[in-house]
Motif scaffolding. Structure first.
Motif, PDB file in Angstrom:
ATOM      1  N   GLY A 148      64.599  31.963  30.834  1.00 25.89           N
ATOM      2  CA  GLY A 148      63.917  31.067  31.748  1.00 25.89           C
ATOM      3  C   GLY A 148      63.091  31.835  32.770  1.00 25.89           C
ATOM      4  N   THR A 149      61.877  31.358  33.063  1.00 30.53           N
ATOM      5  CA  THR A 149      61.047  32.016  34.067  1.00 30.53           C
ATOM      6  C   THR A 149      60.494  30.978  35.040  1.00 30.53           C
ATOM      7  N   LYS A 150      60.024  31.485  36.165  1.00 29.54           N
ATOM      8  CA  LYS A 150      59.397  30.641  37.178  1.00 29.54           C
ATOM      9  C   LYS A 150      58.264  31.434  37.807  1.00 29.54           C
ATOM     10  N   PRO A 151      57.270  30.759  38.401  1.00 28.51           N
ATOM     11  CA  PRO A 151      56.170  31.479  39.055  1.00 28.51           C
ATOM     12  C   PRO A 151      56.634  32.091  40.378  1.00 28.51           C
ATOM     13  N   ALA A 152      56.082  33.270  40.682  1.00 30.16           N
ATOM     14  CA  ALA A 152      56.386  33.943  41.945  1.00 30.16           C
ATOM     15  C   ALA A 152      55.112  34.608  42.454  1.00 30.16           C
ATOM     16  N   LYS A 153      54.875  34.488  43.753  1.00 28.94           N
ATOM     17  CA  LYS A 153      53.699  35.104  44.373  1.00 28.94           C
ATOM     18  C   LYS A 153      54.107  36.449  44.954  1.00 28.94           C
ATOM     19  N   VAL A 154      53.299  37.502  44.664  1.00 30.64           N
ATOM     20  CA  VAL A 154      53.596  38.852  45.154  1.00 30.64           C
ATOM     21  C   VAL A 154      52.689  39.192  46.334  1.00 30.64           C
ATOM     22  N   ASP A 155      52.878  40.405  46.915  1.00 27.83           N
ATOM     23  CA  ASP A 155      52.167  40.855  48.124  1.00 27.83           C
ATOM     24  C   ASP A 155      50.673  40.560  48.119  1.00 27.83           C
ATOM     25  N   THR A 156      50.012  40.743  46.989  1.00 26.70           N
ATOM     26  CA  THR A 156      48.558  40.609  46.927  1.00 26.70           C
ATOM     27  C   THR A 156      48.099  39.164  46.786  1.00 26.70           C
ATOM     28  N   GLY A 157      49.039  38.228  46.622  1.00 26.83           N
ATOM     29  CA  GLY A 157      48.678  36.832  46.417  1.00 26.83           C
ATOM     30  C   GLY A 157      48.602  36.457  44.942  1.00 26.83           C
ATOM     31  N   GLU A 159      49.975  35.625  41.215  1.00 33.21           N
ATOM     32  CA  GLU A 159      51.163  34.923  40.751  1.00 33.21           C
ATOM     33  C   GLU A 159      51.597  35.463  39.394  1.00 33.21           C
ATOM     34  N   ILE A 160      52.883  35.832  39.294  1.00 28.27           N
ATOM     35  CA  ILE A 160      53.446  36.335  38.038  1.00 28.27           C
ATOM     36  C   ILE A 160      54.632  35.454  37.637  1.00 28.27           C
ATOM     37  N   GLN A 161      55.091  35.577  36.408  1.00 24.31           N
ATOM     38  CA  GLN A 161      56.282  34.868  35.940  1.00 24.31           C
ATOM     39  C   GLN A 161      57.477  35.809  36.044  1.00 24.31           C
ATOM     40  N   VAL A 162      58.544  35.341  36.695  1.00 20.64           N
ATOM     41  CA  VAL A 162      59.751  36.156  36.872  1.00 20.64           C
ATOM     42  C   VAL A 162      60.965  35.357  36.394  1.00 20.64           C
ATOM     43  N   PRO A 163      62.089  36.038  36.123  1.00 25.45           N
ATOM     44  CA  PRO A 163      63.317  35.316  35.751  1.00 25.45           C
ATOM     45  C   PRO A 163      63.773  34.388  36.867  1.00 25.45           C
ATOM     46  N   LEU A 164      64.509  33.347  36.492  1.00 28.46           N
ATOM     47  CA  LEU A 164      64.934  32.320  37.442  1.00 28.46           C
ATOM     48  C   LEU A 164      65.816  32.841  38.576  1.00 28.46           C
ATOM     49  N   PHE A 165      66.571  33.919  38.354  1.00 32.38           N
ATOM     50  CA  PHE A 165      67.544  34.378  39.359  1.00 32.38           C
ATOM     51  C   PHE A 165      66.920  35.195  40.493  1.00 32.38           C
TER      52      PHE A 165
END
Length: 187
Positions: A148-157, A159-165
Motif C-alpha cells: 500500500g502507498t500514499k502520496p507524500a510531499k517532500v522538502d522541495t514540494g 509529491e512522491i508515493q511512500v508506504p502507508l506507515f
C-alpha cells in the motif's frame, strides 16, 4: 574529428547544428554486410530522444563538453544559482536548463553541470537524494500491509508515493531519475 569507434555513453555529438548526448550505443556486426553502430541519443537542449544508426568507421563531430562539480545555492526568480566547488565562481542557470532536476535539488547539494562554450547544457544529479517528508496523511491502524502507498510531499514540494506507515518528518531516500521512494534513512 572522431569516428564511430569513439562513441561511448555520455559522449556529446554535434549533428545538424544540435548537440546530442549518447544514452546507449551498440556496435553491431551482422553476418552479411558492413558493421554499424546503433545509438539512442538525447537532444541536450530540448530533451527529445531519437535512435540513429551510423556506419562503422564513419567520421563524426564531437562537442567539447566540460562537466564540473557545483553546489546549488538558491533560487533567484526563475533562475538557479550554483557555485563552482573548485574556484567558488557562481553561475546562474535558467529553469528550462535545470528541468525536472528542480524536484530533487536541496540547497547546498552538490550537482554536476555540463557546460559547452561556457553555457550550461544540463544539470546532472546524483542517482539518489535524501529528503524529508513535510506533509502526508496519517496512516490508519491496520494499514501496515505490504504494497500500500500514499502520496507524500517532500522538502522541495514534489509529491512522491511512500508506504502507508511513513509519517511527517521521516527522512527518505528518493531516486532522482524516476522519483521513486527507495527507503527510509537511518538516523
Amino acid at each position: 574529428m572522431a569516428t564511430t569507434n569513439d562513441i561511448k555513453n555520455g559522449t556529446v555529438l554535434k549533428l545538424e547544428g544540435n548537440l546530442w548526448s549518447v544514452i546507449e550505443f551498440q556496435h553491431v556486426k551482422p553476418g552479411k554486410g558492413g558493421a554499424f553502430v546503433r545509438t539512442k541519443m538525447k537532444n541536450v537542449t530540448s530533451g527529445k530522444i531519437i535512435d540513429k544508426t551510423f556506419n562503422a568507421g564513419m567520421k563524426i563531430e564531437t562537442a567539447n563538453v566540460d562537466r564540473r562539480d557545483y553546489q546549488y545555492l538558491y533560487q533567484d526568480g526563475d533562475d538557479f544559482v550554483f557555485m563552482d566547488t573548485s574556484d567558488y565562481d557562481q553561475i546562474t542557470v535558467p529553469a528550462a536548463t535545470v528541468g525536472d532536476a528542480v524536484n530533487f535539488m536541496l540547497e547546498n547539494q552538490n550537482v554536476t553541470i555540463a557546460l559547452h562554450d561556457g553555457s550550461p547544457l544540463y544539470v546532472d544529479l546524483p542517482p539518489s537524494v535524501e529528503m524529508t517528508i513535510v506533509y502526508t496523511e496519517p496512516g490508519l491502524q491496520g494499514d501496515r500491509s505490504t504494497g500500500g502507498t500514499k502520496p507524500a510531499k517532500v522538502d522541495t514540494g514534489y509529491e512522491i508515493q511512500v508506504p502507508l506507515f511513513l509519517d511527517q518528518g521521516t527522512r527518505v531516500k528518493v531516486d532522482t531519475r524516476t522519483g521513486d521512494y527507495l527507503g527510509r534513512v537511518k538516523e
